[in-house]
Design an enzyme around this catalytic site. Structure first.
Site, PDB file in Angstrom:
ATOM      1  N   CYS A 155      10.351  -6.955   4.243  1.00 32.19           N
ATOM      2  CA  CYS A 155      10.822  -5.746   3.547  1.00 32.19           C
ATOM      3  C   CYS A 155      12.042  -5.163   4.270  1.00 32.19           C
ATOM      4  CB  CYS A 155       9.692  -4.736   3.381  1.00 32.19           C
ATOM      5  SG  CYS A 155      10.070  -3.390   2.236  1.00 32.19           S
TER       6      CYS A 155
ATOM      7  N   HIS B 172       6.021  -7.959  -0.007  1.00 27.99           N
ATOM      8  CA  HIS B 172       5.029  -7.765   1.054  1.00 27.99           C
ATOM      9  C   HIS B 172       4.007  -8.893   1.017  1.00 27.99           C
ATOM     10  CE1 HIS B 172       6.275  -3.896   2.638  1.00 27.99           C
ATOM     11  NE2 HIS B 172       6.770  -3.703   1.424  1.00 27.99           N
TER      12      HIS B 172
ATOM     13  N   GLU C 109       1.749  -9.521   3.030  1.00 32.34           N
ATOM     14  CA  GLU C 109       0.445  -9.015   3.461  1.00 32.34           C
ATOM     15  C   GLU C 109      -0.291  -8.300   2.337  1.00 32.34           C
ATOM     16  OE1 GLU C 109       3.347  -7.694   4.085  1.00 32.34           O
ATOM     17  OE2 GLU C 109       3.240  -5.500   4.234  1.00 32.34           O
TER      18      GLU C 109
END
Lengths: 259, 202
Positions: B78, B184, B186
């Protein structure tokens, strides 16, 4: 292509997911961590955990619940309920939340939006608005009013004005719940959602009234919602996001279909 | 060992948690010496570009420059991807690493005659995936990942995957040992886990 999001909401009290049926009986619907994972596996794009305990003793339980829920959850995770300060928000982020949802506390002190956003970024702040149409007004939708305290107290603020102010103060998204349609399972308030969505640049999440796949298609189309949230229809295996999304895709709505 | 740089960026906890879930050995650090010794470096990030000013103050910028010149693997997430470019109009006074050319810019408010919302929030598709990308190995064209951002990196020959929103932008960038993702991983379910596993297994 950016897809429309389906968000599963878990109402949590004392560390358990609960669901009221016609606002009276509270039914125990299970463990939040387990339900969140099941929803994510079932195709939900995001998970929202709403703490309805609202007691001081409940905060420790909440943080523990957030930690356990976040541990093996790899989709965006929002926590709301009782967050009154940047410190409250910080504790929830540390426990593993990606975003917080603030409602009454933002009305009481609008600076809170910028305080949380300043430290954690605008994407981490959702301003939740409980809205009721102003019956009898010339324009009941345009004059719709913001309520607080779980929908018990009118604020005198117009929904569209408050949404704009929240955006200017640095909210990343608006979560709009229509009290007129909430719990009825007869469809979202598309007119109100569209009015708010057109008034702001940030994404709007529609909430209140989900009953069928058609209701979702309707709020994504006519309601111009970027995302839609539902709770009860996903509990007890009534439907899952995957089934809902397959129906939506057939209806021409862009959705993420996980393999 | 992966050095995960802590510069008080919002998603550090999530990134560390996910790397740990995948079995990676990590050290969360603010120490440039740790960064110099690491075989792999992860720079997370979400929020404002000016937060990266701390990297310069901590001496991390110089340490990263030396490490990647010696061949250490680097992954920016990001804002961590945006920092690899020359800078961002979000904080013009804060310079990026400049490993990739160009500036990050805000999404246009209007695109194709229609109002475009920002931040760009939600699940969007990965397209034009470069066949030689190590980071994108096993990811199919059109798979979805989660984004939340208002600034974006320009397309270039180093773009490893693009995403369409107000025109195409760089979703993933990769040149030899230096990589970044604007989405993202994650928070991108199985697709995101695959990307991180690809990095861990380099």
């Amino acid at each position: 292509m950016l897809t429309k999001r389906i968000i599963a909401c878990l109402d949590v009290r004392d560390g358990r997911v609960v669901k009221g049926v016609q606002f009276v009986d509270i039914i125990d619907a299970g463990d939040p961590a387990e339900l969140a994972r099941r929803h994510a596996a079932g195709g939900a794009d995001e998970i929202v955990l709403l703490d309805i305990t609202a007691t001081h003793e409940g905060r420790g339980t909440l943080l523990d619940t957030v930690r356990r829920t976040a541990a093996a959850l790899f989709v965006p995770f929002t926590v709301g309920g009782g967050i009154r300060s940047a410190e409250d928000a910080s504790a929830v982020f540390d426990a593993g939340a990606d975003k917080v949802s603030i409602n009454s506390s933002a009305i009481a002190r609008p600076e809170l939006i910028g305080e949380i956003g300043g430290s954690f970024g605008a994407q981490a702040v959702i301003v939740a608005i409980d809205a009721r149409r102003k019956e009898g007004a010339a324009d009941p939708v345009g004059e719709a009013e913001v309520y607080v305290s779980g929908g018990r107290k009118p604020t005198g603020l117009r929904v569209v004005d408050w949404a704009r102010e929240a955006e200017q103060r640095g909210a990343g998204e608006i979560l709009l719940t229509s009290m007129n349609t909430d719990g009825m399972r007869a469809g979202f308030d598309c007119e109100l959602t569209a009015r708010v969505s057109e008034a702001v640049q940030i994404p709007v999440i529609a909430s209140g009234g989900a009953g069928t796949a058609e209701h979702f298609a309707d709020v994504f189309g006519r309601g111009r919602a970027d995302a839609a949230l539902a709770a009860s229809i996903f509990h007890f295996g009534v439907t899952d996001s995957r089934g809902l999304k397959e129906t939506l895709r057939r209806a021409g709505v862009r959705v993420r279909l996980p393999c | 060992m992966i050095a995960v740089i802590d510069y008080k960026a919002g998603n550090l906890t999530s990134v560390v948690k996910t790397l740990g879930y995948l079995g990676a050995e990590m050290l969360v650090t603010q120490d440039p010496e740790v960064v110099r010794r690491a075989e792999k470096i992860v720079l997370p990030g979400v929020g404002h570009f000016r937060a990266t000013a701390l990297l310069e103050e901590l001496g991390i910028t110089e340490a990263v420059r030396e490490s990647v010149a010696k061949g250490a693997w680097f992954l920016g997430v990001c804002v961590g991807l945006q920092w690899l470019y020359e800078g961002s109009t979000e904080a013009p006074e804060t310079r990026g690493l400049g490993h990739f050319g160009g500036e990050c810019e805000r999404f246009p408010t209007v695109f194709g005659g229609e109002a475009l919302k920002a931040p760009h929030v939600g699940w969007n598709s990965l397209e034009e995936i470069r066949g030689d990308s190590r980071l994108m190995r096993g990811i199919d064209e059109g798979e979805f990942v989660y984004y939340t951002h208002s600034w974006r990196a320009p397309l270039s020959a180093d773009t490893a995957a693009s995403t369409p929103y107000g025109g195409a932008f760089t979703g993933a960038v990769e040149r030899e040992n230096v990589m970044g993702v604007q989405f993202h991983p994650e928070k991108s379910a199985s697709v995101g886990l695959r990307v991180l596993r690809n990095f861990i297994e380099l």
